[in-house]
Scaffold this motif. Structure first.
Motif, PDB file in Angstrom:
ATOM      1  N   LEU A   1       0.821  -1.208   0.000  1.00 28.35           N
ATOM      2  CA  LEU A   1       0.000   0.000   0.000  1.00 28.35           C
ATOM      3  C   LEU A   1       0.859   1.265   0.000  1.00 28.35           C
ATOM      4  N   LEU A   2       1.891   1.286   0.808  1.00 29.51           N
ATOM      5  CA  LEU A   2       2.781   2.446   0.850  1.00 29.51           C
ATOM      6  C   LEU A   2       3.495   2.650  -0.490  1.00 29.51           C
ATOM      7  N   THR A   3       3.976   1.584  -1.074  1.00 25.44           N
ATOM      8  CA  THR A   3       4.659   1.668  -2.363  1.00 25.44           C
ATOM      9  C   THR A   3       3.715   2.174  -3.439  1.00 25.44           C
ATOM     10  N   THR A   4       2.502   1.642  -3.469  1.00 25.92           N
ATOM     11  CA  THR A   4       1.509   2.081  -4.457  1.00 25.92           C
ATOM     12  C   THR A   4       1.174   3.558  -4.250  1.00 25.92           C
ATOM     13  N   GLY A   5       1.010   3.991  -3.004  1.00 27.15           N
ATOM     14  CA  GLY A   5       0.721   5.394  -2.718  1.00 27.15           C
ATOM     15  C   GLY A   5       1.834   6.323  -3.149  1.00 27.15           C
ATOM     16  N   ILE A   6       3.065   5.935  -2.884  1.00 27.90           N
ATOM     17  CA  ILE A   6       4.215   6.758  -3.274  1.00 27.90           C
ATOM     18  C   ILE A   6       4.324   6.849  -4.789  1.00 27.90           C
ATOM     19  N   ILE A   7       4.133   5.751  -5.474  1.00 27.01           N
ATOM     20  CA  ILE A   7       4.177   5.767  -6.942  1.00 27.01           C
ATOM     21  C   ILE A   7       3.079   6.669  -7.487  1.00 27.01           C
ATOM     22  N   TYR A   8       1.907   6.583  -6.921  1.00 29.70           N
ATOM     23  CA  TYR A   8       0.785   7.428  -7.362  1.00 29.70           C
ATOM     24  C   TYR A   8       1.104   8.910  -7.155  1.00 29.70           C
ATOM     25  N   LEU A   9       1.648   9.262  -5.990  1.00 27.61           N
ATOM     26  CA  LEU A   9       1.966  10.664  -5.697  1.00 27.61           C
ATOM     27  C   LEU A   9       2.968  11.248  -6.683  1.00 27.61           C
ATOM     28  N   PHE A  10       3.952  10.462  -7.089  1.00 22.73           N
ATOM     29  CA  PHE A  10       4.991  10.976  -7.970  1.00 22.73           C
ATOM     30  C   PHE A  10       4.658  10.872  -9.455  1.00 22.73           C
ATOM     31  N   THR A  11       3.623  10.137  -9.816  1.00 29.48           N
ATOM     32  CA  THR A  11       3.296   9.988 -11.236  1.00 29.48           C
ATOM     33  C   THR A  11       1.971  10.632 -11.630  1.00 29.48           C
ATOM     34  N   TYR A  12       1.166  11.094 -10.671  1.00 30.13           N
ATOM     35  CA  TYR A  12      -0.139  11.673 -10.982  1.00 30.13           C
ATOM     36  C   TYR A  12       0.022  13.054 -11.608  1.00 30.13           C
ATOM     37  N   VAL A  13      -0.642  13.282 -12.718  1.00 29.35           N
ATOM     38  CA  VAL A  13      -0.658  14.580 -13.379  1.00 29.35           C
ATOM     39  C   VAL A  13      -2.115  15.023 -13.460  1.00 29.35           C
ATOM     40  N   PRO A  14      -2.483  16.133 -12.776  1.00 32.35           N
ATOM     41  CA  PRO A  14      -3.877  16.562 -12.811  1.00 32.35           C
ATOM     42  C   PRO A  14      -4.279  17.037 -14.200  1.00 32.35           C
ATOM     43  N   PRO A  15      -5.537  16.887 -14.560  1.00 32.10           N
ATOM     44  CA  PRO A  15      -5.979  17.323 -15.887  1.00 32.10           C
ATOM     45  C   PRO A  15      -5.969  18.846 -15.983  1.00 32.10           C
ATOM     46  N   LEU A  16      -5.654  19.360 -17.163  1.00 34.82           N
ATOM     47  CA  LEU A  16      -5.634  20.804 -17.394  1.00 34.82           C
ATOM     48  C   LEU A  16      -7.016  21.273 -17.811  1.00 34.82           C
ATOM     49  N   SER A  17      -7.323  22.532 -17.511  1.00 36.55           N
ATOM     50  CA  SER A  17      -8.617  23.074 -17.894  1.00 36.55           C
ATOM     51  C   SER A  17      -8.669  23.281 -19.401  1.00 36.55           C
ATOM     52  N   GLU A  18      -9.861  23.456 -19.934  1.00 33.71           N
ATOM     53  CA  GLU A  18     -10.005  23.631 -21.384  1.00 33.71           C
ATOM     54  C   GLU A  18      -9.447  24.975 -21.838  1.00 33.71           C
ATOM     55  N   ASN A  19      -9.257  25.929 -20.918  1.00 35.23           N
ATOM     56  CA  ASN A  19      -8.700  27.234 -21.264  1.00 35.23           C
ATOM     57  C   ASN A  19      -7.195  27.325 -21.040  1.00 35.23           C
ATOM     58  N   HIS A  20      -6.560  26.222 -20.695  1.00 34.08           N
ATOM     59  CA  HIS A  20      -5.131  26.235 -20.433  1.00 34.08           C
ATOM     60  C   HIS A  20      -4.363  26.658 -21.686  1.00 34.08           C
ATOM     61  N   GLY A  21      -3.528  27.664 -21.524  1.00 33.26           N
ATOM     62  CA  GLY A  21      -2.705  28.133 -22.633  1.00 33.26           C
ATOM     63  C   GLY A  21      -3.386  29.145 -23.538  1.00 33.26           C
ATOM     64  N   LYS A  22      -4.642  29.460 -23.272  1.00 35.78           N
ATOM     65  CA  LYS A  22      -5.356  30.430 -24.104  1.00 35.78           C
ATOM     66  C   LYS A  22      -5.217  31.824 -23.499  1.00 35.78           C
ATOM     67  N   LEU A  23      -5.231  32.824 -24.343  1.00 38.56           N
ATOM     68  CA  LEU A  23      -5.106  34.204 -23.925  1.00 38.56           C
ATOM     69  C   LEU A  23      -6.478  34.858 -23.888  1.00 38.56           C
ATOM     70  N   SER A  24      -6.758  35.556 -22.783  1.00 37.19           N
ATOM     71  CA  SER A  24      -8.011  36.283 -22.656  1.00 37.19           C
ATOM     72  C   SER A  24      -7.688  37.772 -22.690  1.00 37.19           C
ATOM     73  N   TYR A  25      -8.407  38.518 -23.511  1.00 39.07           N
ATOM     74  CA  TYR A  25      -8.132  39.947 -23.606  1.00 39.07           C
ATOM     75  C   TYR A  25      -9.420  40.727 -23.793  1.00 39.07           C
ATOM     76  N   GLN A  26      -9.370  41.996 -23.458  1.00 36.27           N
ATOM     77  CA  GLN A  26     -10.516  42.884 -23.601  1.00 36.27           C
ATOM     78  C   GLN A  26      -9.968  44.280 -23.842  1.00 36.27           C
TER      79      GLN A  26
END
Length: 79
Positions: free
Chosen positions: A15-40
């Motif tokens: 369990l500890l090994t699986t948890g540590i591997i998960y912590l170091f390999t998990y990448v959260p999903p990016l929002s659909e606006n990631h990298g887009k420029l908003s201007y007005q």
């Protein structure tokens, strides 16, 4: 008794090994606006103030979104 302790220790280690591997390999999903420029662009509505106006460029921070579109910035925006 030794076999039971060995199984418990093995499960905890797994369990500890699986948890540590998960912590170091998990990448959260990016929002659909990631990298887009908003201007007005705000242009004076009255048009009766003579002379050139300075250009103001504002970069947003951690709060997200375009801060100049919020109501509490209207006074600064219109000055």
């Amino acid at each position: 008794m030794k076999k039971r302790i060995l199984i418990i220790v093995s499960v905890i280690f797994l369990l500890l090994t699986t948890g540590i591997i998960y912590l170091f390999t998990y990448v959260p999903p990016l929002s659909e606006n990631h990298g887009k420029l908003s201007y007005q662009l705000y242009i004076e509505e009255t048009g009766n103030k003579p002379g050139k106006r300075p250009l103001v460029v504002v970069f947003g921070g951690a709060e997200g979104g375009n801060d100049w579109t919020r109501n509490y910035m209207k006074e600064k925006r219109d000055s």
